[in-house]
Scaffold this active site. Structure first.
Site, PDB file in Angstrom:
ATOM      1  N   SER A 277       0.852  -1.188   0.000  1.00 47.71           N
ATOM      2  CA  SER A 277       0.000   0.000   0.000  1.00 47.71           C
ATOM      3  C   SER A 277       0.884   1.234   0.000  1.00 47.71           C
ATOM      4  O   SER A 277       1.941   1.254   0.638  1.00 47.71           O
ATOM      5  CB  SER A 277      -0.908   0.008   1.239  1.00 47.71           C
ATOM      6  OG  SER A 277      -1.476   1.287   1.442  1.00 47.71           O
ATOM      7  N   LYS A 283       0.751  -3.681   4.828  1.00 48.36           N
ATOM      8  CA  LYS A 283      -0.310  -4.456   4.185  1.00 48.36           C
ATOM      9  C   LYS A 283       0.230  -5.485   3.196  1.00 48.36           C
ATOM     10  O   LYS A 283       1.293  -5.319   2.595  1.00 48.36           O
ATOM     11  CB  LYS A 283      -1.277  -3.526   3.466  1.00 48.36           C
ATOM     12  CG  LYS A 283      -2.134  -2.684   4.407  1.00 48.36           C
ATOM     13  CD  LYS A 283      -3.303  -2.062   3.679  1.00 48.36           C
ATOM     14  CE  LYS A 283      -4.325  -3.134   3.315  1.00 48.36           C
ATOM     15  NZ  LYS A 283      -5.450  -2.555   2.544  1.00 48.36           N
ATOM     16  N   ASN A 285      -1.920  -7.052   0.452  1.00 48.25           N
ATOM     17  CA  ASN A 285      -3.212  -7.162  -0.221  1.00 48.25           C
ATOM     18  C   ASN A 285      -3.284  -8.397  -1.120  1.00 48.25           C
ATOM     19  O   ASN A 285      -2.276  -8.808  -1.701  1.00 48.25           O
ATOM     20  CB  ASN A 285      -3.464  -5.915  -1.062  1.00 48.25           C
ATOM     21  CG  ASN A 285      -3.702  -4.685  -0.222  1.00 48.25           C
ATOM     22  OD1 ASN A 285      -4.270  -4.766   0.862  1.00 48.25           O
ATOM     23  ND2 ASN A 285      -3.255  -3.538  -0.701  1.00 48.25           N
ATOM     24  N   ARG A 316     -26.874 -11.035 -43.216  1.00 42.58           N
ATOM     25  CA  ARG A 316     -25.721 -10.300 -42.695  1.00 42.58           C
ATOM     26  C   ARG A 316     -26.240  -9.178 -41.804  1.00 42.58           C
ATOM     27  O   ARG A 316     -27.135  -8.432 -42.206  1.00 42.58           O
ATOM     28  CB  ARG A 316     -24.879  -9.701 -43.843  1.00 42.58           C
ATOM     29  CG  ARG A 316     -24.331 -10.714 -44.829  1.00 42.58           C
ATOM     30  CD  ARG A 316     -23.101 -11.424 -44.314  1.00 42.58           C
ATOM     31  NE  ARG A 316     -21.963 -10.517 -44.235  1.00 42.58           N
ATOM     32  CZ  ARG A 316     -21.227 -10.169 -45.277  1.00 42.58           C
ATOM     33  NH1 ARG A 316     -21.500 -10.620 -46.495  1.00 42.58           N
ATOM     34  NH2 ARG A 316     -20.201  -9.361 -45.133  1.00 42.58           N
TER      35      ARG A 316
END
Length: 454
Positions: A277, A283, A285, A316
């Protein structure tokens, strides 16, 4: 800035692999278009429709010989890149062969066939990553088939099981998707050659023979009738990718929760600088889970686009075919990044066995409420036992005492002389969960075998 995160030099590597991005690059598309035109020339030469040397002349042209920016500007006018592409290649062919180039084909034939050639490469990448994900999960499930773990229901502790069982559920969901790949491949990898309205009238009665030879030259299948306006297999492929991402998303959802601070039972494999972070240096994550869940969230919209594009007008369509160009490559790109991260998890997930066992005690024995009710039910009856345990659970929450102690002090339990010790032994529940692991691994191994075919 780019319109798609998958194409971004900044965030694209997070969401899609370089190999998959290469599969759907402009250069890959032009190369596939040239391959389709060369195969058409070989097929037609074999039937005496065009000169034998035309295919060699086409193969002498490379994507680098074509002005991509100019093709793009001209596509803005023509609505399809095939028209400026055909003109650009014709300009590089010998004058005596130029008139036979692209004989009998229409714009959609070349673009759809080129797409199929790109999809063949993309499916090989998907299959290879899927195989490694399944192999990693088989090993993880087997290693933890008897590791006690909390089973959760509605986000709450439910009853004991094994972590190997939890992994086996992830494994089974991903294997279900993997099992479908051979049939997806068979229906998807078919050549498109049908001419302006699907009848190949420009080739007369030789049309079917040219189609068969064209498909054979490319190593593709051939359908019994044009698929210009039949887009079911394209939508099916998109739906399959969405299913695969959903199965991967199930695994990522569980892992992200199990890796939370309050639970702490697993962690994504550590790599320096990964999952940090900018404000909180401590952290870690869940990066892999983030990529997988982002892909899963984006997939349904792309799959819906492909389903919507099935409602083709007449022979088409206007617009619906073009809408596929936004959706199918994106789904493959999302799947590539998600599978890469799923492999990271399957092969390197860190499992905290001690924390798993410690979490058994968070609810002071409530995890064994079902087993206790079953034990009491033999003497007191099912309804009475359930009501008794429900009352005792309320006392556990109110007084903070263990469930077993609260139950054993109740008059009904003392008077009946019921021994509750077996109800609070996680062994039988863990063994029951572990028994499901081996069948799940066998099924996954069978799915891996199917992936290797083709």
């Amino acid at each position: 800035m780019t319109f798609s995160a998958l194409d971004s030099a900044l965030v694209g590597p997070l969401f899609a692999t370089e190999d998959m991005r290469a599969c759907f690059s402009d250069e890959a598309r032009l190369r596939a278009m040239l391959a389709a035109e060369a195969a058409l020339a070989r097929a037609e030469a074999g039937l005496g429709i065009v000169p034998v040397g035309l295919s060699d002349a086409i193969e002498a042209v490379s994507p680098g010989d074509l002005d991509l920016a100019a093709l793009g500007r001209q596509t803005m006018l023509s609505a399809v890149p095939t028209i400026p592409f055909v003109k650009a290649v014709q300009a590089r062919l010998p004058p005596e062969m130029e008139r036979d180039f692209h004989r009998g084909a229409t714009t959609q034939d070349i673009l759809d066939t080129a797409l199929v050639l790109q999809l063949r490469d993309a499916l090989r990448l998907v299959a290879a990553e899927l195989d490694r994900v399944l192999a990693g999960l088989c090993a993880l499930a087997g290693a933890h088939r008897e590791t006690p773990c909390v089973g959760r229901s509605y986000g709450q502790h439910g009853a004991p099981l094994s972590f190997g069982y939890k992994v086996a559920v992830w494994l089974a969901g991903i294997a279900e998707a993997a099992e479908r790949l051979p049939e997806i491949r068979q229906r998807l990898l078919v050549a498109s050659l049908a001419g302006p309205v699907g009848t190949l009238a420009g080739l007369g009665m030789q049309g079917p023979a040219v189609l068969e030879a064209f498909a054979r030259e490319l190593g593709l299948g051939a359908t019994s009738i044009a698929w210009h306006a039949r887009r079911g297999h394209i939508a099916e492929a998109g739906g399959w990718l969405a299913q695969l991402l959903g199965a991967l998303g199930k695994m990522a959802t569980d892992i992200a929760h199990l890796a939370s601070t309050e639970v702490g039972e697993v962690a994504e494999p550590y790599m320096p600088g990964r999952g940090g972070s900018s404000a909180m240096p401590h952290k870690r994550n869940p990066v892999s889970c983030t990529v997988i869940l982002a892909a899963h969230a984006a997939a349904p919209g792309h799959a819906a686009t492909l389903l919507h594009a099935m409602a083709v007008a007449h022979e088409r369509p206007a617009g619906l075919w073009h809408a596929e160009w936004h959706a199918l490559p994106a789904l493959f790109g999302l799947a590539s990044g998600a599978l890469r991260e799923a492999r990271v998890l399957a092969e390197g997930l860190e499992v905290d066995v001690a924390r798993m066992r410690a979490n058994f005690d968070l609810t002071r024995g409530l995890l064994f409420a079902d087993a206790a009710a079953a034990r009491l039910g033999k003497a007191l009856g099912r309804s009475a036992a359930h009501a008794l345990v429900e009352h005792a659970a309320g006392e556990v929450r109110r007084r903070g005492e263990p469930l077993r102690a609260v139950l054993e002090e109740l008059p009904q339990v003392r008077e009946a002389g019921i021994d509750l010790s077996a109800a609070f032994d996680p062994g039988p529940a863990v063994a029951a969960a572990a028994a499901w692991v081996a069948p799940a691994i066998r099924n996954a191994e069978a799915a891996r075998g199917a992936l290797r075919v083709g």
